[in-house]
Design a protein around this motif. Structure first.
Motif, PDB file in Angstrom:
ATOM      1  N   ARG A  52       0.827  -1.212   0.000  1.00  0.00           N
ATOM      2  CA  ARG A  52       0.000   0.000   0.000  1.00  0.00           C
ATOM      3  C   ARG A  52       0.857   1.257   0.000  1.00  0.00           C
ATOM      4  O   ARG A  52       0.548   2.244  -0.669  1.00  0.00           O
ATOM      5  N   ARG A  53       1.953   1.195   0.758  1.00  0.00           N
ATOM      6  CA  ARG A  53       2.840   2.352   0.797  1.00  0.00           C
ATOM      7  C   ARG A  53       3.487   2.578  -0.559  1.00  0.00           C
ATOM      8  O   ARG A  53       3.621   3.719  -1.014  1.00  0.00           O
ATOM      9  N   LEU A  54       3.911   1.510  -1.214  1.00  0.00           N
ATOM     10  CA  LEU A  54       4.505   1.636  -2.535  1.00  0.00           C
ATOM     11  C   LEU A  54       3.513   2.231  -3.528  1.00  0.00           C
ATOM     12  O   LEU A  54       3.867   3.089  -4.339  1.00  0.00           O
ATOM     13  N   ARG A  55       2.277   1.769  -3.479  1.00  0.00           N
ATOM     14  CA  ARG A  55       1.249   2.300  -4.384  1.00  0.00           C
ATOM     15  C   ARG A  55       0.986   3.773  -4.101  1.00  0.00           C
ATOM     16  O   ARG A  55       0.795   4.572  -5.023  1.00  0.00           O
ATOM     17  N   SER A  56       0.988   4.131  -2.818  1.00  0.00           N
ATOM     18  CA  SER A  56       0.754   5.529  -2.452  1.00  0.00           C
ATOM     19  C   SER A  56       1.876   6.417  -2.956  1.00  0.00           C
ATOM     20  O   SER A  56       1.631   7.526  -3.470  1.00  0.00           O
ATOM     21  N   GLU A  57       3.124   5.942  -2.824  1.00  0.00           N
ATOM     22  CA  GLU A  57       4.264   6.723  -3.307  1.00  0.00           C
ATOM     23  C   GLU A  57       4.226   6.851  -4.831  1.00  0.00           C
ATOM     24  O   GLU A  57       4.575   7.893  -5.383  1.00  0.00           O
ATOM     25  N   ARG A  58       3.813   5.765  -5.495  1.00  0.00           N
ATOM     26  CA  ARG A  58       3.694   5.802  -6.948  1.00  0.00           C
ATOM     27  C   ARG A  58       2.621   6.797  -7.372  1.00  0.00           C
ATOM     28  O   ARG A  58       2.807   7.570  -8.323  1.00  0.00           O
ATOM     29  N   THR A  59       1.511   6.798  -6.653  1.00  0.00           N
ATOM     30  CA  THR A  59       0.443   7.755  -6.942  1.00  0.00           C
ATOM     31  C   THR A  59       0.939   9.181  -6.741  1.00  0.00           C
ATOM     32  O   THR A  59       0.675  10.072  -7.565  1.00  0.00           O
ATOM     33  N   LYS A  60       1.679   9.407  -5.672  1.00  0.00           N
ATOM     34  CA  LYS A  60       2.222  10.734  -5.383  1.00  0.00           C
ATOM     35  C   LYS A  60       3.135  11.196  -6.514  1.00  0.00           C
ATOM     36  O   LYS A  60       3.055  12.342  -6.959  1.00  0.00           O
ATOM     37  N   GLN A  61       3.969  10.297  -6.993  1.00  0.00           N
ATOM     38  CA  GLN A  61       4.882  10.640  -8.076  1.00  0.00           C
ATOM     39  C   GLN A  61       4.135  10.971  -9.365  1.00  0.00           C
ATOM     40  O   GLN A  61       4.474  11.920 -10.076  1.00  0.00           O
ATOM     41  N   LEU A  62       3.097  10.194  -9.669  1.00  0.00           N
ATOM     42  CA  LEU A  62       2.316  10.452 -10.878  1.00  0.00           C
ATOM     43  C   LEU A  62       1.588  11.792 -10.797  1.00  0.00           C
ATOM     44  O   LEU A  62       1.432  12.486 -11.799  1.00  0.00           O
ATOM     45  N   ILE A  63       1.151  12.162  -9.602  1.00  0.00           N
ATOM     46  CA  ILE A  63       0.490  13.454  -9.414  1.00  0.00           C
ATOM     47  C   ILE A  63       1.487  14.592  -9.639  1.00  0.00           C
ATOM     48  O   ILE A  63       1.173  15.594 -10.296  1.00  0.00           O
ATOM     49  N   GLY A 103      -5.037  10.787 -13.596  1.00  0.00           N
ATOM     50  CA  GLY A 103      -5.929   9.629 -13.590  1.00  0.00           C
ATOM     51  C   GLY A 103      -6.442   9.272 -12.215  1.00  0.00           C
ATOM     52  O   GLY A 103      -6.809   8.113 -11.955  1.00  0.00           O
ATOM     53  N   TYR A 104      -6.490  10.263 -11.314  1.00  0.00           N
ATOM     54  CA  TYR A 104      -6.975  10.029  -9.965  1.00  0.00           C
ATOM     55  C   TYR A 104      -8.050  11.058  -9.626  1.00  0.00           C
ATOM     56  O   TYR A 104      -8.327  11.969 -10.410  1.00  0.00           O
ATOM     57  N   VAL A 129      -5.458  13.574  -4.621  1.00  0.00           N
ATOM     58  CA  VAL A 129      -4.436  14.625  -4.611  1.00  0.00           C
ATOM     59  C   VAL A 129      -4.245  15.156  -3.199  1.00  0.00           C
ATOM     60  O   VAL A 129      -3.116  15.256  -2.692  1.00  0.00           O
ATOM     61  N   PHE A 130      -5.352  15.490  -2.538  1.00  0.00           N
ATOM     62  CA  PHE A 130      -5.251  16.111  -1.215  1.00  0.00           C
ATOM     63  C   PHE A 130      -5.030  15.101  -0.097  1.00  0.00           C
ATOM     64  O   PHE A 130      -4.789  15.501   1.052  1.00  0.00           O
ATOM     65  N   GLU A 131      -5.100  13.834  -0.394  1.00  0.00           N
ATOM     66  CA  GLU A 131      -4.686  12.826   0.578  1.00  0.00           C
ATOM     67  C   GLU A 131      -3.165  12.757   0.676  1.00  0.00           C
ATOM     68  O   GLU A 131      -2.615  12.304   1.682  1.00  0.00           O
ATOM     69  N   ARG A 132      -2.492  13.217  -0.377  1.00  0.00           N
ATOM     70  CA  ARG A 132      -1.028  13.131  -0.422  1.00  0.00           C
ATOM     71  C   ARG A 132      -0.328  14.477  -0.290  1.00  0.00           C
ATOM     72  O   ARG A 132       0.865  14.519  -0.020  1.00  0.00           O
ATOM     73  N   PHE A 133      -1.085  15.553  -0.488  1.00  0.00           N
ATOM     74  CA  PHE A 133      -0.525  16.897  -0.338  1.00  0.00           C
ATOM     75  C   PHE A 133      -1.511  17.735   0.466  1.00  0.00           C
ATOM     76  O   PHE A 133      -2.726  17.654   0.236  1.00  0.00           O
ATOM     77  N   PRO A 134      -1.012  18.559   1.395  1.00  0.00           N
ATOM     78  CA  PRO A 134      -1.928  19.329   2.247  1.00  0.00           C
ATOM     79  C   PRO A 134      -2.775  20.334   1.479  1.00  0.00           C
ATOM     80  O   PRO A 134      -3.917  20.609   1.838  1.00  0.00           O
ATOM     81  N   ASP A 135      -2.188  20.884   0.393  1.00  0.00           N
ATOM     82  CA  ASP A 135      -2.877  21.856  -0.451  1.00  0.00           C
ATOM     83  C   ASP A 135      -2.096  21.991  -1.755  1.00  0.00           C
ATOM     84  O   ASP A 135      -1.078  21.329  -1.949  1.00  0.00           O
ATOM     85  N   LEU A 136      -2.566  22.874  -2.629  1.00  0.00           N
ATOM     86  CA  LEU A 136      -1.886  23.045  -3.914  1.00  0.00           C
ATOM     87  C   LEU A 136      -0.479  23.619  -3.748  1.00  0.00           C
ATOM     88  O   LEU A 136       0.427  23.311  -4.529  1.00  0.00           O
ATOM     89  N   HIS A 137      -0.319  24.435  -2.736  1.00  0.00           N
ATOM     90  CA  HIS A 137       1.014  24.985  -2.491  1.00  0.00           C
ATOM     91  C   HIS A 137       1.992  23.871  -2.118  1.00  0.00           C
ATOM     92  O   HIS A 137       3.148  23.858  -2.569  1.00  0.00           O
TER      93      HIS A 137
END
Length: 212
Positions: free
Chosen positions: A20-31, A57-58, A63-71
């Motif tokens: 799950r952590r690997l998938r989350s990091e991969r999602t973060k990178q794709l974002i 594709g998410y 997006v906001f689960e992995r980053f606090p905001d757009l900044h």
């Protein structure tokens, strides 16, 4: 007491990887990559969370689960881009003769400018309200100065501290990303023509190379 065989077996036991952590990091990178792609296309306007989510594709929620905001996403994207620029700008041919070093430096700066111009414009246009982005902008300029000081050490060695600083600042202005853009977009020069102009300007500005 622990049996020796148990210790030996445990040393070679397969390491469990958190999928799950690997998938989350991969999602973060794709974002992050989606953000950078949109920043290049829409510069200097910052992409919205909805556009980033769609490109990656998410969902916007992802997006906001992995980053606090757009900044926060912008900072992460800037850090990733800087890492890529630093890798592209690694000094080459440092031990070469004067023209070999100049051509190598110009080639590196030209490739970086062509690739990262839109993101740089977005960074500059939106840094006023962010100390983090301002710090990254300063760090990038300092990196360029440090690289040139290394590349042109033989020529700069003959100058006083003040003259060396002034020469480096002038060199930085010559090979600035916006200098590349101005000559390409406003004056209509080709990549090769801009590179030739940079090479000529740097060669004229640098002090004579000490004889070996």
């Amino acid at each position: 007491m622990i049996e020796a065989g148990v210790v030996k077996d445990s040393m070679f036991a397969p390491v469990r990887i958190d999928g799950r952590r690997l998938r989350s990091e991969r999602t973060k990178q794709l974002i992050i990559e989606a953000y950078l792609a949109l920043a290049r296309e829409e510069s200097p306007v910052l992409p919205t969370a909805a556009k980033v989510a769609e490109r990656a594709g998410y969902s916007v929620r992802s997006v906001f689960e992995r980053f606090p905001d757009l900044h926060g996403l912008q900072i992460a994207a800037a850090d990733f881009a800087i890492t890529q620029v630093v890798a592209m700008a690694a000094p080459r041919d440092v031990g070469g003769d004067r023209m070999t070093r100049i051509r190598s430096h110009v080639g590196t700066r030209a490739r970086a400018s062509e690739r990262w111009l839109p993101l740089w414009r977005a960074l500059i246009a939106n840094q006023s309200g962010s100390e983090e982005l301002q710090a990254r902008t300063r760090a990038m300029r300092e990196r360029v100065l440090s690289l040139m000081e290394h590349m042109y050490a033989p020529e700069l060695s003959s100058l006083s501290d003040t003259a060396r600083k002034h020469t480096l600042v002038a060199l930085e202005a010559i090979v600035d990303v916006e200098s590349w853009a101005r000559m390409r977009e406003h004056f209509g020069l080709s990549d090769d023509e801009v590179s030739a102009a940079w090479i000529q300007a740097i060669d004229r500005l640098l002090p004579p190379t000490p004889s070996e």
